[in-house]
Scaffold this motif. Structure first.
Motif, PDB file in Angstrom:
ATOM      1  N   TRP A  21       0.637  -1.221  -0.596  1.00  0.00           N
ATOM      2  CA  TRP A  21      -0.123   0.091  -0.003  1.00  0.00           C
ATOM      3  C   TRP A  21       0.691   1.509  -0.245  1.00  0.00           C
ATOM      4  O   TRP A  21       1.132   1.689   0.870  1.00  0.00           O
ATOM      5  CB  TRP A  21      -0.922   0.218   1.083  1.00  0.00           C
ATOM      6  N   PRO A  22       1.716   1.367  -1.437  1.00  0.00           N
ATOM      7  CA  PRO A  22       2.870   2.903  -0.951  1.00  0.00           C
ATOM      8  C   PRO A  22       2.147   4.219  -1.168  1.00  0.00           C
ATOM      9  O   PRO A  22       0.760   4.058  -1.419  1.00  0.00           O
ATOM     10  CB  PRO A  22       3.230   2.614  -2.435  1.00  0.00           C
ATOM     11  N   SER A  23       3.305   4.755  -0.155  1.00  0.00           N
ATOM     12  CA  SER A  23       2.093   6.442  -0.308  1.00  0.00           C
ATOM     13  C   SER A  23       2.971   6.694  -0.997  1.00  0.00           C
ATOM     14  O   SER A  23       4.207   6.454  -2.283  1.00  0.00           O
ATOM     15  CB  SER A  23       3.457   7.302   1.005  1.00  0.00           C
ATOM     16  N   PHE A  24       2.952   8.322  -1.945  1.00  0.00           N
ATOM     17  CA  PHE A  24       3.396   8.484  -2.394  1.00  0.00           C
ATOM     18  C   PHE A  24       4.544   9.553  -2.272  1.00  0.00           C
ATOM     19  O   PHE A  24       5.696   9.537  -3.399  1.00  0.00           O
ATOM     20  CB  PHE A  24       2.721  10.652  -3.210  1.00  0.00           C
ATOM     21  N   GLN A  25       5.167  10.116  -0.984  1.00  0.00           N
ATOM     22  CA  GLN A  25       6.305  10.385  -0.466  1.00  0.00           C
ATOM     23  C   GLN A  25       6.878   9.773   0.453  1.00  0.00           C
ATOM     24  O   GLN A  25       6.196   9.074   1.446  1.00  0.00           O
ATOM     25  CB  GLN A  25       6.150  11.657  -0.305  1.00  0.00           C
ATOM     26  N   THR A  26       7.852   9.686   1.116  1.00  0.00           N
ATOM     27  CA  THR A  26       8.782   8.747   1.859  1.00  0.00           C
ATOM     28  C   THR A  26       9.541   9.843   2.187  1.00  0.00           C
ATOM     29  O   THR A  26      10.800   9.931   1.644  1.00  0.00           O
ATOM     30  CB  THR A  26       9.063   6.882   2.260  1.00  0.00           C
ATOM     31  N   ILE A  27       9.663   9.475   3.714  1.00  0.00           N
ATOM     32  CA  ILE A  27      11.285  10.167   4.752  1.00  0.00           C
ATOM     33  C   ILE A  27      11.808   8.752   5.577  1.00  0.00           C
ATOM     34  O   ILE A  27      11.044   9.147   6.467  1.00  0.00           O
ATOM     35  CB  ILE A  27      10.556  12.015   5.376  1.00  0.00           C
ATOM     36  N   ILE A  28      12.791   8.417   5.412  1.00  0.00           N
ATOM     37  CA  ILE A  28      13.056   8.178   6.691  1.00  0.00           C
ATOM     38  C   ILE A  28      13.962   9.326   7.720  1.00  0.00           C
ATOM     39  O   ILE A  28      14.751  10.004   7.302  1.00  0.00           O
ATOM     40  CB  ILE A  28      14.290   6.905   6.232  1.00  0.00           C
ATOM     41  N   ASP A  29      13.894   8.847   9.052  1.00  0.00           N
ATOM     42  CA  ASP A  29      14.227  10.092  10.879  1.00  0.00           C
ATOM     43  C   ASP A  29      14.745   9.330  11.342  1.00  0.00           C
ATOM     44  O   ASP A  29      13.548   8.372  11.704  1.00  0.00           O
ATOM     45  CB  ASP A  29      13.339  10.974  10.153  1.00  0.00           C
ATOM     46  N   ASP A  30      16.061   8.805  10.740  1.00  0.00           N
ATOM     47  CA  ASP A  30      16.249   7.654  12.674  1.00  0.00           C
ATOM     48  C   ASP A  30      15.771   6.779  12.706  1.00  0.00           C
ATOM     49  O   ASP A  30      15.130   6.574  13.912  1.00  0.00           O
ATOM     50  CB  ASP A  30      16.219   9.107  13.769  1.00  0.00           C
ATOM     51  N   GLY A  31      15.508   5.886  11.650  1.00  0.00           N
ATOM     52  CA  GLY A  31      14.264   4.792  11.743  1.00  0.00           C
ATOM     53  C   GLY A  31      13.210   4.490  12.061  1.00  0.00           C
ATOM     54  O   GLY A  31      11.883   3.995  12.147  1.00  0.00           O
ATOM     55  N   TRP A  32      12.935   6.060  12.050  1.00  0.00           N
ATOM     56  CA  TRP A  32      11.362   6.144  12.119  1.00  0.00           C
ATOM     57  C   TRP A  32      10.954   6.548  10.398  1.00  0.00           C
ATOM     58  O   TRP A  32      11.472   6.710   9.225  1.00  0.00           O
ATOM     59  CB  TRP A  32      10.500   6.985  12.224  1.00  0.00           C
ATOM     60  N   VAL A  33       9.949   5.769  10.163  1.00  0.00           N
ATOM     61  CA  VAL A  33       9.503   5.397   7.846  1.00  0.00           C
ATOM     62  C   VAL A  33       8.106   6.670   8.430  1.00  0.00           C
ATOM     63  O   VAL A  33       6.986   6.329   8.933  1.00  0.00           O
ATOM     64  CB  VAL A  33       9.321   4.829   7.580  1.00  0.00           C
ATOM     65  N   LEU A  34       8.286   8.123   7.410  1.00  0.00           N
ATOM     66  CA  LEU A  34       7.134   9.219   7.776  1.00  0.00           C
ATOM     67  C   LEU A  34       6.896   9.262   5.979  1.00  0.00           C
ATOM     68  O   LEU A  34       7.130   9.360   5.045  1.00  0.00           O
ATOM     69  CB  LEU A  34       7.274  10.234   7.712  1.00  0.00           C
ATOM     70  N   ARG A  35       5.495   7.963   6.215  1.00  0.00           N
ATOM     71  CA  ARG A  35       4.962   8.099   4.697  1.00  0.00           C
ATOM     72  C   ARG A  35       3.767   9.685   3.969  1.00  0.00           C
ATOM     73  O   ARG A  35       2.708   9.740   5.399  1.00  0.00           O
ATOM     74  CB  ARG A  35       4.079   7.064   4.817  1.00  0.00           C
ATOM     75  N   PHE A  36       3.485   9.594   3.484  1.00  0.00           N
ATOM     76  CA  PHE A  36       2.595  10.693   2.897  1.00  0.00           C
ATOM     77  C   PHE A  36       1.905  10.281   1.379  1.00  0.00           C
ATOM     78  O   PHE A  36       2.882  10.478   0.463  1.00  0.00           O
ATOM     79  CB  PHE A  36       3.563  11.972   2.291  1.00  0.00           C
ATOM     80  N   ALA A  37       0.692  10.772   1.664  1.00  0.00           N
ATOM     81  CA  ALA A  37      -0.368  10.620   0.465  1.00  0.00           C
ATOM     82  C   ALA A  37      -1.154  11.534  -0.033  1.00  0.00           C
ATOM     83  O   ALA A  37      -2.487  11.031  -0.092  1.00  0.00           O
ATOM     84  CB  ALA A  37      -0.737   8.832  -0.012  1.00  0.00           C
ATOM     85  N   LYS A  38      -1.387  12.813   0.735  1.00  0.00           N
ATOM     86  CA  LYS A  38      -2.189  13.944   0.627  1.00  0.00           C
ATOM     87  C   LYS A  38      -3.567  13.837   1.459  1.00  0.00           C
ATOM     88  O   LYS A  38      -4.195  13.584   0.759  1.00  0.00           O
ATOM     89  CB  LYS A  38      -2.817  13.767  -1.162  1.00  0.00           C
ATOM     90  N   GLY A  39      -3.048  12.021   2.155  1.00  0.00           N
ATOM     91  CA  GLY A  39      -4.505  11.890   3.206  1.00  0.00           C
ATOM     92  C   GLY A  39      -5.618  11.144   3.026  1.00  0.00           C
ATOM     93  O   GLY A  39      -6.343  11.022   3.934  1.00  0.00           O
ATOM     94  N   TYR A  40      -4.982  10.166   2.141  1.00  0.00           N
ATOM     95  CA  TYR A  40      -5.726   9.507   1.765  1.00  0.00           C
ATOM     96  C   TYR A  40      -5.513   8.415   2.758  1.00  0.00           C
ATOM     97  O   TYR A  40      -4.260   7.440   2.477  1.00  0.00           O
ATOM     98  CB  TYR A  40      -5.789   8.784   0.399  1.00  0.00           C
ATOM     99  N   THR A  41      -6.024   7.703   3.850  1.00  0.00           N
ATOM    100  CA  THR A  41      -5.880   6.656   4.818  1.00  0.00           C
ATOM    101  C   THR A  41      -4.659   6.743   5.821  1.00  0.00           C
ATOM    102  O   THR A  41      -4.037   7.076   5.082  1.00  0.00           O
ATOM    103  CB  THR A  41      -5.719   5.192   3.568  1.00  0.00           C
ATOM    104  N   LYS A  42      -4.775   6.497   7.074  1.00  0.00           N
ATOM    105  CA  LYS A  42      -3.797   6.476   7.861  1.00  0.00           C
ATOM    106  C   LYS A  42      -2.713   6.112   7.770  1.00  0.00           C
ATOM    107  O   LYS A  42      -1.367   5.906   7.385  1.00  0.00           O
ATOM    108  CB  LYS A  42      -4.101   6.745   9.638  1.00  0.00           C
TER     109      LYS A  42
END
Length: 252
Positions: A21-42
């Motif tokens: 279930w891929p997001s549009f953008q991803t950031i890796i911050d010290d082991g935490w994966v931040l996912r962004f998809a314009k707010g569609y689904t948590k």
């Protein structure tokens, strides 16, 4: 105490579901994966602390809140028992994050036979298209804006996928998605038309998805079901799915 083997299983499964279930953008911050998809689904718009981290927790939470705020999104954390660091929830509690939407991650072996005696007509596609999208969005009441976001997420799936439709005569009565990753196939977007529920159609839909995965080399299937959905929990139990672990969200 969770065994190292179980920790590895959860981490691998969480990574697998992010790919399915891929997001549009991803950031890796010290082991935490931040996912962004314009707010569609948590799932596609949350912080996933699944790898070891060492930075100051309060500073990291603030960085996450800033990242999501800049995109006009709430900062949501998707947590399991392996969330790193181990006391992360204490910090989230203090910052006003409430626990919501506890979900069971379940698995079943595909060594069994899932044939159904009574079968509806099935059609499926190996890539998202307007036919599947139209029926799914209608049954699940997806808004016009979120239809574009959903299509974007589905278009970003790079592993084999099966978009299944079930028909009663000429009427589409159910939709589902299977996303395969090696020996695993994950089930997503399972929905039966409102006026056709409690007729065994959901069972047939899942059986079709499991067969498609098995025929494509899958040996196990997994799914994610919220604990406040007793009908779905009962259905999956009948099909042999067993809980492996749970996840939940923390949101202000």
């Amino acid at each position: 105490m969770i065994s190292p083997e179980k920790q590895l299983y959860i981490r691998n499964m969480e990574s697998r579901t992010m790919g399915a279930w891929p997001s549009f953008q991803t950031i890796i911050d010290d082991g935490w994966v931040l996912r962004f998809a314009k707010g569609y689904t948590k799932r596609a718009n949350s912080v996933n602390p699944i790898f070891p981290s060492t930075d100051n927790i309060s500073e990291k939470i603030f960085r996450c809140e800033t990242q999501y705020s800049q995109l006009g999104l709430p900062c949501v954390f998707k947590l399991t028992k392996i969330a790193s660091p181990f006391n992360l929830e204490e910090f989230l509690d203090k910052r006003g994050y409430s626990k919501i939407d506890e979900t069971s991650v379940q698995e079943v072996s595909l060594l069994n036979d899932f044939n159904s005696k009574s079968r509806l007509k099935m059609d499926y596609f190996t890539a998202v298209n307007e036919t599947w999208l139209k029926h799914y969005c209608h049954m699940n009441r997806v808004s016009e804006q979120n239809q574009l976001n959903l299509k974007g997420i589905l278009t970003n799936i790079v592993t084999p996928a099966f978009y299944v439709l079930l028909y009663n005569k000429n009427e589409c009565v159910a939709c589902g998605l299977g996303v395969q990753d090696g020996i695993f196939i994950g089930l997503f977007d399972i929905v039966v038309a409102k006026n056709h529920r409690n007729q065994g159609i959901g069972t047939q839909l899942i059986q079709y998805l499991l067969e498609l995965g098995k025929n494509n080399g899958a040996q196990k299937a997994y799914l994610q079901v919220m604990l406040n959905n007793p009908a779905a929990l009962h259905l999956y139990e009948k099909l042999g799915f067993q809980e492996q672990y749970r996840y939940w969200y923390r949101k202000k």
